[in-house]
Design a protein around this motif. Structure first.
Motif, PDB file in Angstrom:
ATOM      1  N   GLU A 457       0.834  -1.205   0.000  1.00 44.76           N
ATOM      2  CA  GLU A 457       0.000   0.000   0.000  1.00 44.76           C
ATOM      3  C   GLU A 457       0.872   1.259   0.000  1.00 44.76           C
ATOM      4  O   GLU A 457       0.587   2.230  -0.715  1.00 44.76           O
ATOM      5  N   HIS A 458       1.955   1.217   0.775  1.00 47.53           N
ATOM      6  CA  HIS A 458       2.855   2.372   0.818  1.00 47.53           C
ATOM      7  C   HIS A 458       3.461   2.644  -0.554  1.00 47.53           C
ATOM      8  O   HIS A 458       3.455   3.809  -1.027  1.00 47.53           O
ATOM      9  N   PHE A 459       3.965   1.599  -1.218  1.00 48.41           N
ATOM     10  CA  PHE A 459       4.605   1.802  -2.516  1.00 48.41           C
ATOM     11  C   PHE A 459       3.595   2.189  -3.595  1.00 48.41           C
ATOM     12  O   PHE A 459       3.930   2.931  -4.526  1.00 48.41           O
ATOM     13  N   ALA A 460       2.375   1.669  -3.487  1.00 51.41           N
ATOM     14  CA  ALA A 460       1.348   2.044  -4.456  1.00 51.41           C
ATOM     15  C   ALA A 460       1.021   3.533  -4.358  1.00 51.41           C
ATOM     16  O   ALA A 460       0.787   4.204  -5.362  1.00 51.41           O
ATOM     17  N   GLN A 461       1.031   4.064  -3.125  1.00 49.86           N
ATOM     18  CA  GLN A 461       0.723   5.480  -2.920  1.00 49.86           C
ATOM     19  C   GLN A 461       1.933   6.381  -3.159  1.00 49.86           C
ATOM     20  O   GLN A 461       1.784   7.533  -3.548  1.00 49.86           O
ATOM     21  N   SER A 462       3.133   5.807  -2.924  1.00 49.01           N
ATOM     22  CA  SER A 462       4.365   6.615  -3.083  1.00 49.01           C
ATOM     23  C   SER A 462       5.388   5.829  -3.903  1.00 49.01           C
ATOM     24  O   SER A 462       6.416   5.380  -3.369  1.00 49.01           O
ATOM     25  N   PRO A 463       5.115   5.623  -5.185  1.00 45.98           N
ATOM     26  CA  PRO A 463       6.011   4.787  -5.993  1.00 45.98           C
ATOM     27  C   PRO A 463       7.431   5.332  -6.082  1.00 45.98           C
ATOM     28  O   PRO A 463       8.368   4.571  -6.327  1.00 45.98           O
ATOM     29  N   GLU A 464       7.588   6.636  -5.882  1.00 42.79           N
ATOM     30  CA  GLU A 464       8.927   7.209  -5.970  1.00 42.79           C
ATOM     31  C   GLU A 464       9.847   6.733  -4.850  1.00 42.79           C
ATOM     32  O   GLU A 464      11.074   6.867  -4.934  1.00 42.79           O
ATOM     33  N   THR A 465       9.298   6.139  -3.794  1.00 42.78           N
ATOM     34  CA  THR A 465      10.111   5.634  -2.679  1.00 42.78           C
ATOM     35  C   THR A 465      10.524   4.178  -2.877  1.00 42.78           C
ATOM     36  O   THR A 465      11.159   3.592  -2.002  1.00 42.78           O
ATOM     37  N   ALA A 466      10.133   3.604  -4.007  1.00 41.22           N
ATOM     38  CA  ALA A 466      10.414   2.175  -4.241  1.00 41.22           C
ATOM     39  C   ALA A 466      11.865   1.987  -4.647  1.00 41.22           C
ATOM     40  O   ALA A 466      12.200   1.821  -5.828  1.00 41.22           O
ATOM     41  N   GLN A 467      12.743   2.002  -3.667  1.00 36.43           N
ATOM     42  CA  GLN A 467      14.168   1.805  -3.894  1.00 36.43           C
ATOM     43  C   GLN A 467      14.844   1.479  -2.565  1.00 36.43           C
ATOM     44  O   GLN A 467      14.233   1.582  -1.503  1.00 36.43           O
ATOM     45  N   GLY A 468      16.093   1.059  -2.645  1.00 38.43           N
ATOM     46  CA  GLY A 468      16.884   0.834  -1.450  1.00 38.43           C
ATOM     47  C   GLY A 468      16.458  -0.366  -0.628  1.00 38.43           C
ATOM     48  O   GLY A 468      15.740  -1.255  -1.102  1.00 38.43           O
ATOM     49  N   PRO A 469      16.876  -0.408   0.650  1.00 35.31           N
ATOM     50  CA  PRO A 469      16.647  -1.589   1.484  1.00 35.31           C
ATOM     51  C   PRO A 469      15.174  -1.880   1.744  1.00 35.31           C
ATOM     52  O   PRO A 469      14.802  -3.037   1.933  1.00 35.31           O
ATOM     53  N   LEU A 470      14.321  -0.846   1.760  1.00 31.30           N
ATOM     54  CA  LEU A 470      12.896  -1.092   2.007  1.00 31.30           C
ATOM     55  C   LEU A 470      12.279  -1.853   0.842  1.00 31.30           C
ATOM     56  O   LEU A 470      11.520  -2.804   1.037  1.00 31.30           O
ATOM     57  N   GLN A 471      12.611  -1.458  -0.377  1.00 33.55           N
ATOM     58  CA  GLN A 471      12.078  -2.172  -1.544  1.00 33.55           C
ATOM     59  C   GLN A 471      12.642  -3.587  -1.620  1.00 33.55           C
ATOM     60  O   GLN A 471      11.911  -4.537  -1.912  1.00 33.55           O
ATOM     61  N   ARG A 472      13.946  -3.737  -1.357  1.00 35.54           N
ATOM     62  CA  ARG A 472      14.556  -5.071  -1.430  1.00 35.54           C
ATOM     63  C   ARG A 472      13.900  -6.007  -0.438  1.00 35.54           C
ATOM     64  O   ARG A 472      13.602  -7.172  -0.745  1.00 35.54           O
ATOM     65  N   PHE A 473      13.679  -5.510   0.793  1.00 31.77           N
ATOM     66  CA  PHE A 473      13.044  -6.368   1.789  1.00 31.77           C
ATOM     67  C   PHE A 473      11.612  -6.694   1.374  1.00 31.77           C
ATOM     68  O   PHE A 473      11.149  -7.822   1.573  1.00 31.77           O
ATOM     69  N   PHE A 474      10.914  -5.732   0.790  1.00 24.66           N
ATOM     70  CA  PHE A 474       9.541  -5.994   0.355  1.00 24.66           C
ATOM     71  C   PHE A 474       9.512  -7.124  -0.676  1.00 24.66           C
ATOM     72  O   PHE A 474       8.689  -8.044  -0.581  1.00 24.66           O
ATOM     73  N   PHE A 475      10.376  -7.069  -1.668  1.00 26.41           N
ATOM     74  CA  PHE A 475      10.398  -8.113  -2.693  1.00 26.41           C
ATOM     75  C   PHE A 475      10.725  -9.477  -2.075  1.00 26.41           C
ATOM     76  O   PHE A 475      10.116 -10.493  -2.414  1.00 26.41           O
ATOM     77  N   ASP A 476      11.702  -9.498  -1.150  1.00 32.48           N
ATOM     78  CA  ASP A 476      12.059 -10.757  -0.491  1.00 32.48           C
ATOM     79  C   ASP A 476      10.886 -11.287   0.337  1.00 32.48           C
ATOM     80  O   ASP A 476      10.587 -12.489   0.313  1.00 32.48           O
ATOM     81  N   ALA A 477      10.228 -10.392   1.071  1.00 35.71           N
ATOM     82  CA  ALA A 477       9.101 -10.809   1.909  1.00 35.71           C
ATOM     83  C   ALA A 477       7.917 -11.269   1.060  1.00 35.71           C
ATOM     84  O   ALA A 477       7.221 -12.232   1.419  1.00 35.71           O
ATOM     85  N   LEU A 478       7.689 -10.590  -0.054  1.00 34.74           N
ATOM     86  CA  LEU A 478       6.595 -10.977  -0.943  1.00 34.74           C
ATOM     87  C   LEU A 478       6.843 -12.364  -1.529  1.00 34.74           C
ATOM     88  O   LEU A 478       5.934 -13.205  -1.583  1.00 34.74           O
ATOM     89  N   HIS A 479       8.076 -12.620  -1.957  1.00 37.82           N
ATOM     90  CA  HIS A 479       8.436 -13.934  -2.500  1.00 37.82           C
ATOM     91  C   HIS A 479       8.271 -15.012  -1.424  1.00 37.82           C
ATOM     92  O   HIS A 479       7.726 -16.095  -1.680  1.00 37.82           O
ATOM     93  N   PHE A 480       8.729 -14.702  -0.218  1.00 39.04           N
ATOM     94  CA  PHE A 480       8.594 -15.635   0.910  1.00 39.04           C
ATOM     95  C   PHE A 480       7.112 -15.921   1.174  1.00 39.04           C
ATOM     96  O   PHE A 480       6.710 -17.081   1.353  1.00 39.04           O
ATOM     97  N   ALA A 481       6.290 -14.870   1.198  1.00 40.34           N
ATOM     98  CA  ALA A 481       4.864 -15.044   1.499  1.00 40.34           C
ATOM     99  C   ALA A 481       4.183 -15.903   0.441  1.00 40.34           C
ATOM    100  O   ALA A 481       3.344 -16.762   0.761  1.00 40.34           O
ATOM    101  N   ARG A 482       4.525 -15.696  -0.811  1.00 46.20           N
ATOM    102  CA  ARG A 482       3.904 -16.474  -1.881  1.00 46.20           C
ATOM    103  C   ARG A 482       4.297 -17.933  -1.815  1.00 46.20           C
ATOM    104  O   ARG A 482       3.462 -18.822  -1.989  1.00 46.20           O
ATOM    105  N   LEU A 483       5.576 -18.209  -1.545  1.00 47.82           N
ATOM    106  CA  LEU A 483       6.003 -19.607  -1.449  1.00 47.82           C
ATOM    107  C   LEU A 483       5.488 -20.263  -0.174  1.00 47.82           C
ATOM    108  O   LEU A 483       5.266 -21.480  -0.148  1.00 47.82           O
ATOM    109  N   SER A 484       5.294 -19.483   0.885  1.00 53.79           N
ATOM    110  CA  SER A 484       4.770 -20.074   2.124  1.00 53.79           C
ATOM    111  C   SER A 484       3.362 -20.597   1.914  1.00 53.79           C
ATOM    112  O   SER A 484       2.943 -21.568   2.554  1.00 53.79           O
ATOM    113  N   GLU A 485       2.604 -19.981   0.985  1.00 55.27           N
ATOM    114  CA  GLU A 485       1.254 -20.454   0.696  1.00 55.27           C
ATOM    115  C   GLU A 485       1.274 -21.818   0.012  1.00 55.27           C
ATOM    116  O   GLU A 485       0.301 -22.569   0.104  1.00 55.27           O
ATOM    117  N   ALA A 486       2.366 -22.118  -0.667  1.00 56.99           N
ATOM    118  CA  ALA A 486       2.485 -23.399  -1.368  1.00 56.99           C
ATOM    119  C   ALA A 486       3.330 -24.404  -0.599  1.00 56.99           C
ATOM    120  O   ALA A 486       3.689 -25.459  -1.135  1.00 56.99           O
TER     121      ALA A 486
END
Length: 783
Positions: A457-486
């Motif tokens: 939600e944060h990145f959707a509202q503020s796409p210009e902030t999608a960089q650095g360690p916050l974005q990297r952690f988001f991508f890692d967490a999203l990948h983890f969450a998707r695989l945890s479902e399977a």
């Protein structure tokens, strides 16, 4: 490219999907990949089902439609039709801010919806229809609906305009396929004759494609595997009704070899279009800039300039990375996205494994969408197991979480803090440093989902902030969450406690990629997995998920036992506890061998620590012998320099790690390499996670195969790969020393190449290569 027949020729036009027709004619303006946390394919399917499930019982879902216009058949499935309200729906899923959906994207969606609208009106004789775009927010499940009442005549005019815009290109492509078919039907083998074993491999590939089966093929180095696998598929192109051939490699160097081999196989098929796909970060002209028109000049107006770039690109028979870049820059478009566009208009695509086997694989998704009949070649397929495990694993690092929190906005921090607390709670009472769980604890999973949602939600509202360690952690967490479902019996949750030296980690760790890969094999008309070391076949079939009816070809080696003097040294143990006692014997034997026959040798060890110990002792004992060593994290230039030391007529010993960069993929024919020493069985480390894998595989495959699948087969493959550096041609000769009495055990010798004649010897009688020795009494144990 040779001249094509007149476009008025009667070559049949290939059917086109509604999606492809609209993408060709209705896309305009900028590339725009400003950060939007888009739904996964699975979420998209679930979203469609959710919307369709909300409709009345009379609502029709997935309405199959087909319509012909001047010889062009357009086909597709409309998402839904409400006959009572005469409303046709096109469903799109998104996540975040509806206003963030770009105008040119919405224009494309309208084109698709209205195309389906006319096809429906024509099929059901409707004078008008309400065309609706239904946007579903995956996060909130809320719908935003845009409607337009359209007459059939208005829809027809738009449909015919799209078709006419596409028609000239469609006729050109039909002519291309007709010319190509004639060339491939008479394609001759590129050499005067087949090399030994090459015909067996080529015939196996042809039979597999003809019978719509997969194939596993083990074939030795030097027989010309690229030609032997590509030629039969090209020669049978028309008979097998092939649309595309995908040649997949594990490494960048493999793509260059593939392009060369395909060019050789198809040297008289001058119309064949071959495309190389390269990772975005390697071809990006403006690294660090976002992919949208406000940031990158190659994204600005991309779709407006794409037609001219596409027209020039399609005239190039070989679209390698260099050619693509030249064409793209000449038209001021992005090379990476031009390459993706050209997949549609190419016959052969050379790419990395991940383009077909990854969870979000581009080639797989496009082939399914367009219903292509594809043949897939998997080069050096023994690498696919570890690569696929990586694709379906998801590590999370505690230090990365803390770095993300440090830069997170205040509104996001509470969810990150909660995730950290639950993470810490999971590991607080953990009895061992590393353990495996069968599922993600509920509280941890809930905290993870909340953190992912808050960040999205944060990145959707503020796409210009999608960089650095916050974005990297988001991508890692999203990948983890998707695989945890399977998460199921094919994977585990790995938990590693923090230590004073290292932060803790969590990971969804895949053990058996078979459940994820089965759909990939099913989606091709044939997939050929080939390698110089792909045995035992049952191991790779089980672990990769190849179909039960997969054919097998084991090509006999063209090499002879007299070319390679193979000796198992039975009085040296390479187990960790025995190395201090064995090291003097090992280095003395390497020294005596070099003194007896000076030349270039490679010595392989199980770890950098073992390598350093052996190298230090060897240099003290044999200061006059040149040596060079592999180091951890070598750059490409350093690796090239290491290989370059193996000069024809030279002498010395290179020290390397088994299973590393020099254990495969380097070619040192003739006297550039005359001997290899291997001081390890290559067995993976005996640790907690490998023991978990062994136990899981015992349960999954039975018959005590867990040990073999976890330790023995992967270890011996590395040994055979490294040994294969010695004999590269039928004219080479050399020596191979295998240090460890366990190499003499029957179950190990059965996994060594059949053409080897293995002799047993002792370090105190190294000249007696065939000296008999007692059968080792100790069991095989991982090092």
């Amino acid at each position: 490219m040779p001249p094509l027949p007149d476009p008025t020729d009667t070559a049949p036009l290939r059917p086109v999907s509604v999606r492809a027709l609209c993408a060709f004619g209705a896309k305009a303006g900028d590339l725009d990949f400003r950060f939007v946390p888009a739904p996964t394919a699975q979420e998209g399917v679930a979203g469609h089902l959710l919307v369709q499930g909300r409709r009345d019982a009379e609502y029709e879902s997935e309405v199959s439609l087909s319509l012909e216009f001047e010889g062009l058949r357009v086909r597709g499935r409309a998402d839904g039709f409400d006959a009572q309200r005469l409303r046709l729906e096109e469903i799109k899923t998104f996540r975040g801010d509806f206003a963030a959906i770009r105008a040119n994207h919405r224009a494309l969606h309208w084109a698709q919806a209205k195309t389906y609208g006319w096809m429906l009106c024509r099929a059901r004789a409707l004078p008008a229809v309400v065309v609706a775009l239904v946007y579903l927010d995956i996060a909130s499940s809320e719908e935003t609906v845009l409607e337009e009442h359209c007459t059939a005549d208005a829809l027809r005019v738009q449909f015919e305009a799209l078709c006419r815009h596409y028609m000239a290109w469609a006729r050109q492509e039909a002519c291309h396929r007709a010319v190509l078919a004639k060339q491939l039907d008479v394609l001759g083998f590129p050499h005067a004759g087949f090399r030994a074993g090459q015909r067996d491999l080529a015939e196996g590939v042809y039979r597999a494609a003809s019978t719509r089966r997969c194939l596993m093929a083990q074939a030795p180095t030097g027989i010309g595997k690229t030609v032997a696998t590509t030629f039969p598929l090209l020669r049978g192109w028309t008979r097998q009704r092939t649309d595309k051939l995908f040649f997949l490699t594990a490494k960048t160097s493999g793509r260059a070899i593939a392009l060369e081999g395909i060019g050789l196989s198809a040297r008289t098929a001058t119309s064949l279009r071959v495309l190389e796909l390269t990772a975005r970060e390697k071809v990006c002209e403006y690294p660090g800039r976002a992919c949208h028109g406000d940031a990158c000049p190659l994204a600005r107006g991309f779709y407006d300039r794409l037609p001219s770039a596409r027209a020039e690109a399609v005239a190039q028979p070989r679209l390698d990375t260099t050619t693509l870049r030249r064409v793209a820059l000449a038209h001021t478009v992005c090379p990476y996205f031009l390459a993706q566009e050209m997949v549609r208009w190419s016959d052969v695509v050379v790419a990395d494994y991940n383009y077909w086997f990854d969870g979000s694989a581009f080639l797989y998704a496009l082939a399914k969408q367009e219903e292509w009949r594809v043949a897939v070649l998997v080069d050096e397929a023994h690498n696919l197991l570890e690569r696929a495990r990586g694709m379906y694993s998801a590590p999370l690092d505690l230090a990365a979480l803390d770095q993300a929190r440090a830069v997170a906005p205040a509104g996001v921090r509470p969810t990150i803090d909660r995730l950290r607390r639950e993470w810490t709670a999971v590991q607080r009472d953990q009895p061992d440093a590393c353990i495996a769980h069968d599922k993600v604890p509920e509280r941890l999973n809930a905290a993870l989902q909340d953190a992912v949602a808050a960040l999205a939600e944060h990145f959707a509202q503020s796409p210009e902030t999608a960089q650095g360690p916050l974005q990297r952690f988001f991508f890692d967490a999203l990948h983890f969450a998707r695989l945890s479902e399977a998460l199921a019996e094919h994977s585990v949750l790995e938990s590693v406690k923090p230590t004073t030296e290292d932060g803790g980690s969590l990971a969804i760790r895949n053990l058996v990629p078979a459940p994820f890969l089965r759909a990939r094999f099913a989606a091709s008309m044939t997939t050929v997995c080939f390698s110089g070391t792909l045995a035992p076949f049952a191991f790779y079939r089980d672990m990769l998920g190849l179909p039960k009816d997969t054919a097998e070809v084991d090509v006999a080696s063209p090499f002879h036992a007299r070319q390679l003097d193979v000796r198992v040294v039975t009085d040296v143990s390479t187990r960790y506890r025995d190395r201090p006692r064995s090291l003097p014997q090992l280095t003395a034997l390497i020294g005596r061998t070099h003194a007896r026959r000076p030349g270039n040798y490679l010595a392989f060890f199980s770890s950098f620590e073992f390598l350093a110990q052996a190298h230090a002792r060897f240099v003290r004992e044999h200061p006059g012998v040149p040596t060079w060593t592999q180091s951890s994290g070598m750059r490409e230039a350093e690796r090239d320099a290491f290989v370059a030391r193996f000069r024809a007529g030279g002498h010395g010993v290179g020290f390397a790690v088994l299973g590393g960069a020099f254990g495969e993929g380097i070619d040192l024919p003739g006297d550039r390499l005359i001997g290899v020493f291997i001081a390890s069985l290559g067995l993976p480390q005996h640790d907690a996670m490998n023991e978990v894998m062994r136990e899981r595989l015992d349960v999954r495959f039975g018959d005590g195969r867990g040990y073999d699948y976890t330790y023995l087969y992967p270890g011996l493959r590395k040994v055979v790969q490294a040994a294969g550096r010695v004999i590269r041609t039928e004219h080479d000769a050399g020596v191979l020393y295998l240090f460890d009495e366990r190499f003499a055990r029957p179950e190990v010798r059965a996994l060594l190449p059949a053409w080897w004649t293995v002799g047993l010897c002792r370090t105190d009688a190294v000249e007696a290569a065939n000296e008999t020795a007692k059968e080792p009494a100790r069991d095989l144990q991982p090092q």
